[in-house]
Scaffold this active site. Structure first.
Site, PDB file in Angstrom:
ATOM      1  CD  GLU A  82       3.107  54.553  17.270  1.00 14.75           C
ATOM      2  OE1 GLU A  82       2.852  53.352  17.117  1.00 14.75           O
ATOM      3  OE2 GLU A  82       2.567  55.441  16.590  1.00 14.75           O
ATOM      4  CD  GLU A 158       2.581  57.568  13.253  1.00 15.27           C
ATOM      5  OE1 GLU A 158       3.768  57.352  13.526  1.00 15.27           O
ATOM      6  OE2 GLU A 158       1.750  56.677  13.063  1.00 15.27           O
TER       7      GLU A 158
END
Length: 569
Positions: A82, A158
């Site tokens: 991320e 995810e």
């Protein structure tokens, strides 16, 4: 690799976890994804792409070490969770993997959003060659045009991270189907596997199941586990989705998969909006109602004589069924047609596979709170894991340590082993801290032997009523008792050290053992050094409760021994 030239392939629990997973399913796929990186890779910057070769070397040695030390083959490797990706780094990583003979290790990027990685891949032929999978986090079952245009595998790399109640199970059941139907994603990865952390930390109980009491042995197999089974027991990596997938007329969805060898698995979900909202992203409203769904098997599937049926109903305890096997559907006389009656919040798996099992387990020990009296001397010759039980590191790394030159009572200790701040993923604190105990603790006495290893600048603390952790650790409040190797002490109301309640001289230096005692009762707290009062009657009104903790002032080596806490609520 906590510092340059440090290589250790036996830290943490992940090696154990991967080996245990492989024992149960040798075909399970293993992936690695860095959340943070050791500070030395950044050469003073919070950035892993300062020296591309060095970072690629760090990742590659981990993959090589997994094979050498544990016989584990890592199948996929990511870039940085991320956070930003660097196109040149991805290319350097591919080259280094190939140079080590790791051609079979595939690269997934960028574990963030669909863009800008998809566009970058389309416009850069070399990047196109080296990225095998585009992975996005929490895509809300949707993809973007450029990602589809790449014709790469698309993964929700995810997802979930929703409380493992029936609501979380509904979220998981819906997205397991719809990530493919709406977004062509052929893999959905749940974060996280097992909620094995103090429940008041951020994302408490956001695991597929719960095992958060190692002291009692209690655990709960929660409904997301059985929702997973509807897909994972009846498919394998390498199966194909059929084109005939989609939404049902009155809400819900269905997918069909085959192994290409004649087996067929159909998964149907009718999760309602209210009972399937994931923690993120926002879910636009939709309606699901009672319906009849008609199916016809065609082509080679028209010769299937029988489909096994597995069923889940989420909701009120009186109506709840988790992964029950129902009577088979017989197709020989029906011209390969069948009809299912569907209600809200149901899951059906229809499959040619007869290997489905609802696993059973003996009742776990009953749930118990963390013991009110707890002692830990860290005297373990060959620890099974590098971290001590029940301590939960929030910033820094605390490992079992053996002082080879100390034959005395401090031969075995717990040591904070990071000597510089990592390249962080979240905004970690600038002090290291490991928490332990029961969040409801209010009145307590903490006693611990401490050893500062850094002259002049070193410092350590013990603390009580610590009220925050995880991504919020920077703003943790509590009562912190610090001593420093420059001969001073401090009492602060926060980890950052902004709220100073008391300070003064203490007869302390580096490379000596001291015993700290912190007593907190009601609004008053006091501290002792080597059994003698150092400060007393410091008045604190906030927070009212929280964990016990140990830690260091900065990223520096320090040791802790004979930790002892006595608590009452």
């Amino acid at each position: 690799m906590h510092y340059a030239l440090d290589e250790n392939y036996f830290r943490g629990y992940e090696w154990w976890l991967m080996k245990e997973a492989k024992k149960r399913n040798p075909n399970i796929i293993l992936m690695g994804l860095p959340w943070s990186f050791p500070g030395w890779l950044g050469k003073g910057f919070n950035w892993p792409y300062v020296n591309l070769q060095l970072t690629a070397y760090y990742i590659t040695t981990w993959i090589v070490g997994a094979k050498q030390h544990h016989d584990l083959d890592i199948d996929y490797i990511g870039i940085w969770n991320e956070r930003s990706f660097d196109i040149n780094y991805i290319k350097v990583l591919r080259k280094m993997l190939n140079d080590q003979g790791l051609h079979q290790v595939k690269i997934i990027a960028s574990d963030n959003l669909w863009e800008p990685i998809s566009t970058s891949i389309l416009f850069d032929p070399e990047l196109f060659k080296v990225v095998d999978v585009i992975g996005a986090h929490y895509p809300g079952t949707r993809t973007v045009k450029d990602a589809v245009l790449t014709e790469k595998k698309l993964w929700s790399s995810e997802d979930f991270s929703t409380v493992n109640s029936d609501l979380g199970a509904g979220c998981w059941g819906r997205i397991l189907n719809q990530n493919y139907i709406n977004g062509f994603m052929t893999s959905s990865i749940a974060w996280n596997l097992v909620a094995s952390y103090y429940p008041q930390l951020p994302y408490g109980r956001c695991g597929l199941m719960t095992a958060q009491e190692p002291w009692s042995g209690h655990y709960q197999v929660d409904s997301p586990i059985w929702v997973s089974a509807h897909t994972t027991q009846f498919t394998q990596p390498g199966w194909y989705y059929l084109k005939t997938v989609g939404h049902l007329e009155k809400g819900g969805s269905y997918v069909a998969l085959t192994d290409g060898l004649g087996n067929l698995t159909i998964i149907i979900e009718t999760m309602s909006h209210k009972h399937s909202m994931c923690i993120r992203p926002f879910l636009p409203y939709f309606n699901v109602s009672h319906q009849l769904a008609h199916f016809t098997l065609k082509g080679s599937f028209s010769e299937i004589p029988e489909l096994q049926v597995w069923y889940t109903k989420l909701g009120t305890p009186s109506e709840k069924y988790l992964f029950q096997q129902l009577d088979s559907i017989w197709l020989l006389d029906s011209g390969s047609n069948f009809t299912l009656e569907l209600e809200e919040d149901e899951l059906f798996t229809l499959t040619t596979l007869t290997s489905g099992r609802k696993g059973s387990y003996p009742p776990p020990p009953p749930s118990k709170p963390f013991p009110h009296s707890y002692k830990e001397d860290f005297n373990v010759d060959y620890p099974f894991f590098s971290e001590a039980p029940n301590f939960a590191d929030q910033t820094g790394v605390f490992e079992y340590f053996m002082n080879i030159e100390d034959p005395g009572e401090h031969r075995f200790t717990l040591r904070q082993v990071l000597n510089q701040r990592p390249i962080t993923w979240a905004a970690d604190a600038s002090s290291t801290i490991s928490i332990i105990g029961d969040y409801t603790w209010s009145n307590l006495t903490i006693k611990c032997d401490v050893y500062i290893e850094t002259p002049e600048r070193g410092g350590v603390f013990i603390a009580g009523r610590v009220n925050k952790g995880g991504i919020l650790i920077r703003s943790a409040r509590g009562i912190f008792f610090w001593i420093f190797s420059n001969g001073t002490y401090r009492v602060t109301g926060d980890l950052a050290g902004w709220l100073v309640y008391a300070m003064g001289h203490a007869d302390v230096t580096a490379k000596e053992w001291y015993t700290l005692t912190l007593t907190i009762k009601g609004h008053l707290s006091s501290g002792m050094l080597n059994g003698r009062p150092l400060w007393r009657k410091v008045h604190t009104s906030f927070p009212k409760n929280g964990w016990a903790a140990i830690g260091t002032h900065s990223f520096a080596f320090a040791q802790f021994d004979n930790f002892h806490v006595e608590a009452s609520h």
